[in-house]
Scaffold this motif. Structure first.
Motif, short mmCIF file in Angstrom:
data_model
loop_
_atom_site.label_atom_id
_atom_site.label_comp_id
_atom_site.label_asym_id
_atom_site.label_seq_id
_atom_site.Cartn_x
_atom_site.Cartn_y
_atom_site.Cartn_z
N TYR A 147 0.92 -1.31 0.07
CA TYR A 147 -0.05 -0.03 0.03
C TYR A 147 0.86 1.04 -0.08
CZ TYR A 147 -3.33 3.57 1.97
OH TYR A 147 -4.24 4.53 2.28
N TYR A 150 2.52 1.65 -3.36
CA TYR A 150 1.71 2.24 -4.11
C TYR A 150 1.52 3.87 -4.17
CZ TYR A 150 -2.64 2.64 -6.92
OH TYR A 150 -3.64 3.04 -7.55
N VAL A 264 -3.71 -4.79 -3.94
CA VAL A 264 -2.21 -4.08 -4.35
C VAL A 264 -1.18 -4.88 -3.92
CG1 VAL A 264 -0.79 -2.09 -4.28
CG2 VAL A 264 -3.34 -1.83 -4.39
N GLN A 273 -1.56 -2.98 -8.90
CA GLN A 273 -2.91 -3.30 -8.56
C GLN A 273 -3.18 -4.87 -9.34
OE1 GLN A 273 -5.95 -1.86 -6.88
NE2 GLN A 273 -6.36 -3.91 -7.28
N GLU A 275 -5.65 -7.89 -10.88
CA GLU A 275 -7.02 -7.94 -11.26
C GLU A 275 -7.83 -9.18 -10.87
OE1 GLU A 275 -6.68 -7.41 -15.57
OE2 GLU A 275 -6.15 -5.31 -15.38
#
Ligand SMILES: Nc1ncnc2c1ncn2[C@@H]1O[C@H](COP(=O)(O)OP(=O)(O)OP(=O)(O)O)[C@@H](O)[C@H]1O
Length: 292
Positions: A147, A150, A264, A273, A275
């Motif tokens: 996190y 990101y 993430v 990220q 899918e």
């Protein structure tokens, strides 16, 4: 003397200040190679992912003595992923922000020291790993560090100071995640899949990890009271996490993680990220040759 040439691939976006110095560093590499009786070609990346494309384009053209990543762990990842299972070794000239793999391997961190090591070092074979189909060499993970990675990637300023600032800001509101680790319900502040022992900057999440044991060291940081954060940070930088009651280590060759929503993740410090909410991680023993 062995006259096979070296290919250096330089990422001008690595670290905090390569950008303007990229050409000069390229020249230093050329001069050092010449003086030590070696041949070097230096190429520069133009964008994310370009280093992998450069390796794929050039690998079959010449019998390279080694292909050297000039940058940080992200650059090493882009180059090494194209060398998995080949005889061509990767060299590391660590000019990134964190340089986790280079630090784990005890490589020199100065330009001259690194060049000397690249031209004179020995070759070892290390394990690599993958998260779904994404190769990684140092550490991949889910949770707080992914996190923060990101959020960090969205900052205009890079470097350790920015990283610390983003970490501290996000810490107070961050909530541990629910996940299923090999089918078992688990709450985790963070989950790290360590091939090497540190994230970079000597943040040792799994100091006992070995790149040559055919195993991942999985580190679960369990939910902890907020006041405990400074103690965890201290332990992280002093190789002392193992003694914390909020840490659990497991040695694994593969594992699965299931989340409620696509998470993430980070691989070698690169945030992404996903899918899918299903993750499979596995080790690929002895799959990459590295100059040390
Ligand atoms: N020419 C380029 N322009 C912009 N980004 C690039 C370029 N070449 C590579 N990149 C990207 O730059 C990012 C950072 O690279 P890298 O990880 O090597 O440096 P770092 O983050 O400073 O180091 P570390 O990962 O060791 O902390 C990677 O995502 C990489 O894909």
């Amino acid at each position: 003397m062995d006259k096979l040439p070296y290919l250096f691939i330089l990422n001008p976006n690595s670290g905090t200040s390569i950008g303007k110095k990229a050409e000069i560093i390229g020249q230093v590499i050329q001069n050092f190679a010449e003086k030590s009786g070696n041949q070097a070609t230096v190429l520069f990346t133009k964008e994310r992912g370009h280093a992998t494309a450069i390796v794929r384009e050039n690998l079959a053209k010449t019998n390279w003595k080694a292909i050297v990543a000039v940058g940080g762990d992200g650059t090493v990842n882009e180059i090494a992923r194209a060398l998995i299972g080949t005889d061509t070794p990767v060299g590391i000239l660590p000019l990134g922000s964190g340089n986790g793999l280079a630090r784990h391997l005890g490589l020199p961190l100065t330009l001259e020291g690194s060049l000397k090591r690249i031209f004179e070092g020995k070759i070892i074979t290390i394990d690599s790993a993958q998260l779904n189909d994404i190769p990684f060499f140092c550490i991949a993970g889910i949770g707080f560090d992914a996190y923060v990675g990101y959020l960090f990637s969205q900052q205009s300023r890079r470097g350790l100071a920015t990283y610390v600032q983003v970490s501290v800001q996000s810490y107070w509101n961050y909530k541990p995640q629910s996940l299923r680790l090999n089918g078992v319900d688990t709450q985790a502040f963070s989950l790290s899949f360590a091939n090497a022992g540190q994230f970079g900057n000597n943040a040792w999440v799994a100091p006992q990890a070995s790149l040559q044991d055919g195993l991942l060291d999985v580190c679960v940081i369990k939910p902890f009271p907020k006041w405990y954060g400074t103690s965890l940070a201290y332990r992280l930088f002093t190789k002392g996490l193992k003694n914390s009651r909020y840490i659990e280590y497991r040695n694994m060759t593969e594992l699965s993680v299931e989340m409620d929503a696509p998470p993430v993740i980070h691989y070698d410090g690169e945030p992404m990220q996903l899918e899918t909410n299903f993750i499979k991680i596995k080790i690929n023993p002895e799959s990459l040759r590295v100059i040390v």
